[in-house]
Scaffold this motif. Structure first.
Motif, PDB file in Angstrom:
ATOM      1  N   CYS A 199      -5.502   1.397  -1.007  1.00  0.00           N
ATOM      2  CA  CYS A 199      -4.603   1.923   0.013  1.00  0.00           C
ATOM      3  C   CYS A 199      -5.248   1.999   1.393  1.00  0.00           C
ATOM      4  N   GLY A 230      -9.403  -0.473 -13.082  1.00  0.00           N
ATOM      5  CA  GLY A 230      -9.335  -0.662 -11.639  1.00  0.00           C
ATOM      6  C   GLY A 230     -10.667  -0.421 -10.968  1.00  0.00           C
ATOM      7  N   LEU A 263      -5.742  10.906  -3.347  1.00  0.00           N
ATOM      8  CA  LEU A 263      -6.238   9.717  -2.657  1.00  0.00           C
ATOM      9  C   LEU A 263      -7.219  10.057  -1.539  1.00  0.00           C
ATOM     10  N   LYS A 269       0.834  -1.203   0.000  1.00  0.00           N
ATOM     11  CA  LYS A 269       0.000   0.000   0.000  1.00  0.00           C
ATOM     12  C   LYS A 269       0.871   1.256   0.000  1.00  0.00           C
ATOM     13  N   PHE A 293       1.417   6.316  -7.131  1.00  0.00           N
ATOM     14  CA  PHE A 293       0.184   6.918  -7.628  1.00  0.00           C
ATOM     15  C   PHE A 293       0.210   8.439  -7.467  1.00  0.00           C
ATOM     16  N   ILE A 333       2.570   1.704  -3.596  1.00  0.00           N
ATOM     17  CA  ILE A 333       1.533   2.037  -4.582  1.00  0.00           C
ATOM     18  C   ILE A 333       1.048   3.468  -4.361  1.00  0.00           C
ATOM     19  N   GLU A 334       0.851   3.849  -3.107  1.00  0.00           N
ATOM     20  CA  GLU A 334       0.413   5.217  -2.808  1.00  0.00           C
ATOM     21  C   GLU A 334       1.437   6.238  -3.292  1.00  0.00           C
ATOM     22  N   VAL A 337       0.462   0.908 -12.058  1.00  0.00           N
ATOM     23  CA  VAL A 337       0.647   2.256 -11.541  1.00  0.00           C
ATOM     24  C   VAL A 337       2.135   2.532 -11.314  1.00  0.00           C
ATOM     25  N   ILE A 347      -3.384  -2.654 -10.870  1.00  0.00           N
ATOM     26  CA  ILE A 347      -2.822  -1.567 -10.070  1.00  0.00           C
ATOM     27  C   ILE A 347      -1.298  -1.638 -10.025  1.00  0.00           C
ATOM     28  N   LEU A 352      -6.973   3.369 -14.314  1.00  0.00           N
ATOM     29  CA  LEU A 352      -8.014   3.698 -13.344  1.00  0.00           C
ATOM     30  C   LEU A 352      -9.372   3.201 -13.801  1.00  0.00           C
ATOM     31  N   ILE A 385      -7.524   3.025  -6.422  1.00  0.00           N
ATOM     32  CA  ILE A 385      -6.285   3.066  -5.651  1.00  0.00           C
ATOM     33  C   ILE A 385      -6.550   3.532  -4.227  1.00  0.00           C
TER      34      ILE A 385
END
Length: 334
Positions: free
Chosen positions: A172, A330, A150, A134, A141, A137-138, A311, A308, A327, A168
C-alpha cells in the motif's frame, strides 16, 4: 445461485436416442460472450490430443450457454481437479500437470515476448488482471485484519518467534511496486483448481473458462495454480507449520531448486509442498531460455500479487488460520 455453472449433459434426440455426453457452461450473457472470445484466442494453440472444443453458443437476453467437448476424454470419468488432487498421489498429479502445461498449453508459453517497456510495473500489471488497487486492498485488509494495522511495518502472531515483514503495508505504501524487464505470452488467465477437469483413467487434463484468456505475464497461470493449492485445497494445521512450510518454499533461488520439507506428521502439507515444487519445475522448463534468477524473481513477484488478491476474497480465506496464511506467504515474497 452462482453466477455461472458447469454441467455434464446427456443429449437425447426424438425417439429417445441417446447422444454423446457434452459439457455445458451457462451464466450471464457478458460472461459467456467473454468465454467464447477467450477460447477463440486460444483454440489454435491448444496442443496434443487433449483440446477443449467449443461446439456452439446459445444466447438469450441476459443468459447464455456454451457447449464444450473434450477431445480424447471419457466424460463419465472426468472429475474436477480439486477432487483429483484430494485422492491421487503426487506422482500422478505431477504427470497430469506436466501434460497440461507442456503439451496441451505448451505453445502458449513457448512464444514469450518481451515487455513493451524497459521496465514493467508488475503491481499495475496484476492490478489490471484482478481489478485491485492500493485503495481497495487497504480497505479490504483493514476490514479483515483489524488486529494488524497498516501503520506498522511488521505483523505479529503469538505462535511465531519473531515479527514478520508486513506485506500489505509494503504494497500500500508503494514499496512492493516491483518493476523490471519481463516477458509475456498467451495465458489462460484464470487457472485455478475449478477450471481444470481431469480424466482419471488417462490422467489427462482439460481446461474450461476462457473468459480471461489473453496475453499476460508469463508466470500468471503457474502462480495462480500454486496459490489455489495453498489456499483452496490445503487445510492449514497451525501457524507454526505454515511458517516452516513457507520459509522453505521462499528459500528457492531458482525454479529448479530441490527443496526439502520433511514433515511426515503433516501429510497434507507434504503433498502440497511436492505439488508446488512440481509446478515450479515445470515453469522452469518453460523459462529455460530466461536467466534463472530473473525467472525466480518474476515468479515470486507474480505469486506475491496473486496472494494479496486473496485479501479481498473473504470466502476463500476460511477456515480460521487461512487469512494468516496469506500474510505468511506475502511477507516471504516482499
Amino acid at each position: 445461485h452462482p453466477p455461472a455453472a458447469v454441467l455434464r449433459v446427456t443429449p437425447y434426440l426424438l425417439g429417445n436416442r441417446q447422444q454423446v455426453d457434452v459439457v455445458i457452461k451457462y451464466g450471464p450473457l457478458k460472461e459467456i460472450r467473454n468465454e467464447e472470445k477467450g477460447w477463440q484466442k486460444a483454440r489454435g494453440f491448444i496442443g496434443s490430443h487433449k483440446a477443449t472444443r467449443l461446439e456452439k453458443i446459445v444466447v438469450g437476453r441476459q443468459l447464455a450457454a456454451v457447449e464444450y467437448t473434450f477431445v480424447g476424454a471419457k466424460l463419465h470419468e472426468v472429475i474436477p481437479f480439486a477432487k483429483y488432487y484430494a485422492t491421487e498421489s503426487v506422482e500422478h498429479i505431477t504427470k497430469t500437470l506436466r501434460g497440461l502445461f507442456l503439451e496441451t498449453c505448451g505453445l502458449w508459453y513457448q512464444h514469450t515476448v518481451s515487455g513493451t517497456a524497459d521496465n514493467a510495473n508488475l503491481a499495475n500489471v496484476y492490478g489490471a488482471y484482478f481489478g485491485f488497487s492500493k485503495t481497495n486492498i487497504e480497505s479490504a485488509f483493514s476490514l479483515k485484519y483489524p488486529e494488524q494495522p497498516l501503520a506498522r511495518q511488521d505483523v505479529r502472531f503469538a505462535a511465531l518467534p519473531r515479527p514478520l515483514i508486513h506485506p500489505i503495508a509494503r504494497f500500500c505504501n508503494g514499496q512492493a511496486d516491483f518493476s523490471w524487464p519481463t516477458r509475456y505470452c498467451l495465458t489462460h488467465g484464470d487457472l485455478h483448481a475449478r477450471n481444470i477437469l481431469v480424466d482419471v483413467s488417462a490422467r489427462d487434463a482439460w481446461l474450461i473458462d476462457f473468459g480471461r484468456t489473453d496475453t499476460g505475464h508469463w508466470v500468471r497461470d503457474f502462480v495462480e495454480l500454486e496459490a489455489s493449492i495453498r489456499f483452496q485445497l490445503t487445510q492449514v494445521p497451525d501457524l507454526g507449520a505454515v511458517f516452516e512450510f513457507e520459509d522453505v518454499l521462499a528459500s528457492a533461488e531458482t525454479l529448479n531448486d530441490d527443496l526439502t520439507f520433511d514433515r511426515d506428521d503433516l501429510p497434507e502439507f507434504q503433498k502440497a509442498f511436492h505439488c508446488i515444487q512440481a509446478i515450479r519445475k515445470i515453469a522452469g522448463e518453460v523459462a529455460v531460455n530466461l536467466d534463472a534468477r530473473a525467472a525466480m524473481l518474476d515468479y515470486y513477484a507474480g505469486l506475491f500479487y496473486q496472494t494479496i488478491n486473496y485479501v479481498r476474497l473473504y470466502r476463500l480465506l476460511r477456515p480460521g488460520q487461512k487469512k494468516n496464511h496469506v500474510l505468511e506467504i506475502g511477507r516471504a515474497h516482499v
